[in-house]
Design a protein around this motif. Structure first.
Motif, PDB file in Angstrom:
ATOM      1  N   PRO A  93      84.175   1.869  77.228  1.00 25.45           N
ATOM      2  CA  PRO A  93      83.743   0.684  78.136  1.00 25.45           C
ATOM      3  C   PRO A  93      84.080   0.889  79.665  1.00 25.45           C
ATOM      4  CG  PRO A  93      85.468   0.121  76.391  1.00 25.45           C
ATOM      5  CD  PRO A  93      84.906   1.675  76.294  1.00 25.45           C
ATOM      6  N   HIS A  94      84.565   2.022  80.001  1.00 26.41           N
ATOM      7  CA  HIS A  94      85.166   2.454  81.273  1.00 26.41           C
ATOM      8  C   HIS A  94      84.105   3.399  82.056  1.00 26.41           C
ATOM      9  CE1 HIS A  94      88.712   0.213  80.588  1.00 26.41           C
ATOM     10  NE2 HIS A  94      88.852   0.920  79.338  1.00 26.41           N
ATOM     11  N   ILE A  95      82.940   3.819  81.043  1.00 25.66           N
ATOM     12  CA  ILE A  95      81.851   4.703  81.940  1.00 25.66           C
ATOM     13  C   ILE A  95      80.640   3.844  82.268  1.00 25.66           C
ATOM     14  CG2 ILE A  95      80.431   6.630  81.143  1.00 25.66           C
ATOM     15  CD1 ILE A  95      82.433   7.336  78.690  1.00 25.66           C
ATOM     16  N   THR A  96      80.240   4.000  83.476  1.00 26.70           N
ATOM     17  CA  THR A  96      79.379   3.162  83.851  1.00 26.70           C
ATOM     18  C   THR A  96      77.793   3.652  83.486  1.00 26.70           C
ATOM     19  OG1 THR A  96      79.457   4.259  85.941  1.00 26.70           O
ATOM     20  CG2 THR A  96      80.648   2.227  85.637  1.00 26.70           C
ATOM     21  N   THR A  97      77.046   2.874  83.207  1.00 22.19           N
ATOM     22  CA  THR A  97      75.497   3.408  83.242  1.00 22.19           C
ATOM     23  C   THR A  97      74.631   2.020  83.642  1.00 22.19           C
ATOM     24  OG1 THR A  97      75.452   2.270  80.991  1.00 22.19           O
ATOM     25  CG2 THR A  97      75.885   4.860  81.334  1.00 22.19           C
ATOM     26  N   GLY A  98      73.270   2.361  83.923  1.00 19.95           N
ATOM     27  CA  GLY A  98      72.725   1.574  84.437  1.00 19.95           C
ATOM     28  C   GLY A  98      71.034   1.797  84.331  1.00 19.95           C
ATOM     29  N   PRO A  99      70.155   0.887  84.897  1.00 17.30           N
ATOM     30  CA  PRO A  99      68.758   1.616  84.737  1.00 17.30           C
ATOM     31  C   PRO A  99      68.522   2.718  85.556  1.00 17.30           C
ATOM     32  CG  PRO A  99      68.866  -0.840  85.447  1.00 17.30           C
ATOM     33  CD  PRO A  99      70.197  -0.221  85.370  1.00 17.30           C
ATOM     34  N   ARG A 100      69.096   2.998  86.412  1.00 12.40           N
ATOM     35  CA  ARG A 100      68.851   4.454  87.256  1.00 12.40           C
ATOM     36  C   ARG A 100      69.685   5.296  86.735  1.00 12.40           C
ATOM     37  NH1 ARG A 100      68.033   2.287  93.551  1.00 12.40           N
ATOM     38  NH2 ARG A 100      66.448   0.855  93.132  1.00 12.40           N
ATOM     39  N   THR A 101      70.487   5.283  85.821  1.00 10.15           N
ATOM     40  CA  THR A 101      71.350   6.396  85.255  1.00 10.15           C
ATOM     41  C   THR A 101      70.408   7.218  84.329  1.00 10.15           C
ATOM     42  OG1 THR A 101      73.284   4.815  85.110  1.00 10.15           O
ATOM     43  CG2 THR A 101      73.472   6.927  84.123  1.00 10.15           C
ATOM     44  N   ALA A 102      70.570   8.534  84.520  1.00  8.39           N
ATOM     45  CA  ALA A 102      69.645   9.442  83.913  1.00  8.39           C
ATOM     46  C   ALA A 102      70.349  10.073  82.557  1.00  8.39           C
ATOM     47  CB  ALA A 102      69.356  10.856  84.720  1.00  8.39           C
ATOM     48  N   THR A 103      71.613   9.695  82.459  1.00  5.26           N
ATOM     49  CA  THR A 103      72.496  10.162  81.358  1.00  5.26           C
ATOM     50  C   THR A 103      73.002   9.059  80.556  1.00  5.26           C
ATOM     51  OG1 THR A 103      74.169  10.639  82.589  1.00  5.26           O
ATOM     52  CG2 THR A 103      72.868  12.456  82.120  1.00  5.26           C
ATOM     53  N   THR A 104      73.279   9.533  79.235  1.00  4.92           N
ATOM     54  CA  THR A 104      73.917   8.513  78.447  1.00  4.92           C
ATOM     55  C   THR A 104      75.466   8.726  78.566  1.00  4.92           C
ATOM     56  OG1 THR A 104      73.967   9.954  76.350  1.00  4.92           O
ATOM     57  CG2 THR A 104      71.994   8.508  76.567  1.00  4.92           C
ATOM     58  N   LYS A 105      76.355   7.670  77.909  1.00  2.00           N
ATOM     59  CA  LYS A 105      77.624   7.657  77.966  1.00  2.00           C
ATOM     60  C   LYS A 105      77.938   9.029  77.299  1.00  2.00           C
ATOM     61  CE  LYS A 105      78.496   2.819  78.762  1.00  2.00           C
ATOM     62  NZ  LYS A 105      79.386   1.713  78.156  1.00  2.00           N
ATOM     63  N   PHE A 106      77.455   9.006  76.180  1.00  2.00           N
ATOM     64  CA  PHE A 106      77.822  10.404  75.439  1.00  2.00           C
ATOM     65  C   PHE A 106      77.713  11.726  76.038  1.00  2.00           C
ATOM     66  CE2 PHE A 106      76.636  13.853  72.610  1.00  2.00           C
ATOM     67  CZ  PHE A 106      77.856  14.192  71.813  1.00  2.00           C
ATOM     68  N   GLN A 107      76.449  11.654  76.995  1.00  2.00           N
ATOM     69  CA  GLN A 107      76.103  13.040  77.847  1.00  2.00           C
ATOM     70  C   GLN A 107      77.245  12.936  78.908  1.00  2.00           C
ATOM     71  OE1 GLN A 107      72.022  12.014  78.333  1.00  2.00           O
ATOM     72  NE2 GLN A 107      71.374  13.453  77.019  1.00  2.00           N
ATOM     73  N   GLN A 108      77.631  11.847  79.572  1.00  2.00           N
ATOM     74  CA  GLN A 108      78.578  12.106  80.636  1.00  2.00           C
ATOM     75  C   GLN A 108      79.730  12.617  80.199  1.00  2.00           C
ATOM     76  OE1 GLN A 108      78.854   8.584  83.528  1.00  2.00           O
ATOM     77  NE2 GLN A 108      76.946   7.854  82.451  1.00  2.00           N
ATOM     78  N   LEU A 109      80.189  12.227  78.888  1.00  2.00           N
ATOM     79  CA  LEU A 109      81.494  12.888  78.556  1.00  2.00           C
ATOM     80  C   LEU A 109      81.313  14.238  77.973  1.00  2.00           C
ATOM     81  CD1 LEU A 109      84.337  12.511  77.178  1.00  2.00           C
ATOM     82  CD2 LEU A 109      83.358  11.464  75.188  1.00  2.00           C
ATOM     83  N   LEU A 110      80.316  14.632  77.626  1.00  2.00           N
ATOM     84  CA  LEU A 110      79.924  15.983  76.998  1.00  2.00           C
ATOM     85  C   LEU A 110      79.972  16.853  78.482  1.00  2.00           C
ATOM     86  CD1 LEU A 110      79.323  17.803  74.501  1.00  2.00           C
ATOM     87  CD2 LEU A 110      76.746  17.446  75.114  1.00  2.00           C
TER      88      LEU A 110
END
Length: 360
Positions: A93-110
């Motif tokens: 819930p605290h990881i931001t993503t959007g239409p221009r985000t190139a990565t998923t939440k999982f990838q950001q954590l990874l």
């Protein structure tokens, strides 16, 4: 009646019209070929981008880790995929993503876990995820903030019921249900500051290097219960302990186990608590039998804090490397540096793993 000149003029006009039509046909063919080439280039570009995205998503997505706990351990330090996904659920819930985000939440954590776990340079991570270095750097720093805010409660001082409900047998035999915390300090190498004052404050005579020093406390069960902010490597263990907020956690009757450098009996005694350190031989020909046995028991139990420090460094080698000076910077209004947050996050992640202290 047409004259000879009219006939010649008409033939000239017919030839010109024929030439004009031929040129137009050739022009149309060139335009069509050019459009076809542009379409082919566009198609190849889109295919290339699609293949890059597909490669990134196949390599660094949940499915590629789902049935491979060894891969999870290698890249994240966590023992299982189930725990990794539970961590993602907590942070999501605290990881931001959007239409221009190139990565998923999982990838950001990874990405941040790989940075901590393998101490990979930003350039390497950017190549692995096909992102710019600036994007990866921003993502890692943002994720460190998120993980610090959401995981710092895992490094907590336990209440007496939690603490004494499952005391390992070694502690019961030696001290009963009295030991609250085992403390020690560890140092992290850092780049040499350019200014003289920080350079002097961070130089550690013990490590012969510029370092940042942290006070850590663990419970008898082996979980990290306290981590201080970073202090310059020149700071003594005694000064750090008495000038951090460690003493504020002590309650009457608590017992602290420490090494010889922690000559803090008076400050701990003011909290109606007690500290035990190995006996000194200074001024004595030899230790008494009682002191020898007491020191042996203490050393046997105190070694667990060194083991926990070793596990933290082993699981997250970024702390065993030379930290850039920029890690000591703080955001406006923030009391914790990036390094403070990284150390706390690594300690919290180790708390999610099985303890190194045997219960039996």
């Amino acid at each position: 009646m047409k004259t000879e000149g009219d006939v010649v003029l008409q033939q000239v006009f017919l030839q010109l019209e024929k030439d004009r039509r031929l040129l137009q046909t050739e022009k149309d063919a060139v335009v069509a070929e050019n459009n076809s080439f542009k379409s082919e280039v566009q198609a190849l570009t889109e295919e290339n981008m699609h293949m890059k995205e597909k490669l990134a998503s196949v390599t660094w997505c949940e499915d590629s880790f789902r049935d491979d706990d060894n891969k999870v351990k290698y890249y994240t330090g966590l023992p299982s995929f189930v725990l990794l996904m539970a961590l993602l659920k907590e942070l999501s819930p605290h990881i931001t993503t959007g239409p221009r985000t190139a990565t998923t939440k999982f990838q950001q954590l990874l990405m941040v876990l790989m940075r901590l776990r393998l101490n990979l340079p930003i350039r390497v991570i950017s190549d692995m995820f096909i992102l710019s270095e600036s994007t990866v750097s921003r993502t890692v720093l943002k994720m460190i903030d998120v993980m610090f805010d959401r995981l710092k409660h895992i490094v907590k001082w336990p209440n007496k019921d939690e603490l004494w409900g499952s005391v390992p047998l070694d502690f019961l035999h030696s001290f009963g249900k009295k030991v609250t915390v085992i403390i020690d300090c560890f140092e992290i190498f850092m780049e040499t500051p350019s200014s003289m004052d920080p350079k002097c404050k961070t130089f550690s005579h013990y490590k012969h290097h510029n370092t940042m020093k942290f006070l850590i406390g663990i419970t008898p069960q082996g979980s990290v219960s306290y981590v201080s902010k970073g202090w310059g490597g020149r700071t003594s263990d005694k000064f750090l302990t008495e000038n951090s907020d460690f003493l504020d956690h002590l309650l009457p009757g608590d017992l602290v186990l420490a090494d010889r450098g922690f000559n803090i009996s008076e400050s701990v005694g003011l909290r109606c608590a007690e500290v035990k350190i190995p006996a000194f031989t200074k001024g004595k020909r030899q230790l008494s039998a009682f002191d020898v046995e007491s020191t042996r028991k203490l050393a046997h139990l105190r070694i667990h804090v060194e083991r926990v420090i070793g596990i933290i460094m082993q699981k997250y080698p970024i702390l065993d490397a030379t930290i850039p000076v920029t890690f000591l910077s703080k955001s406006e209004g923030d009391q914790f540096s990036t390094l403070d947050k990284v150390v706390t996050v690594c300690a919290a992640l180790v708390n999610l793993c099985p303890s190194v202290v045997p219960f039996d």
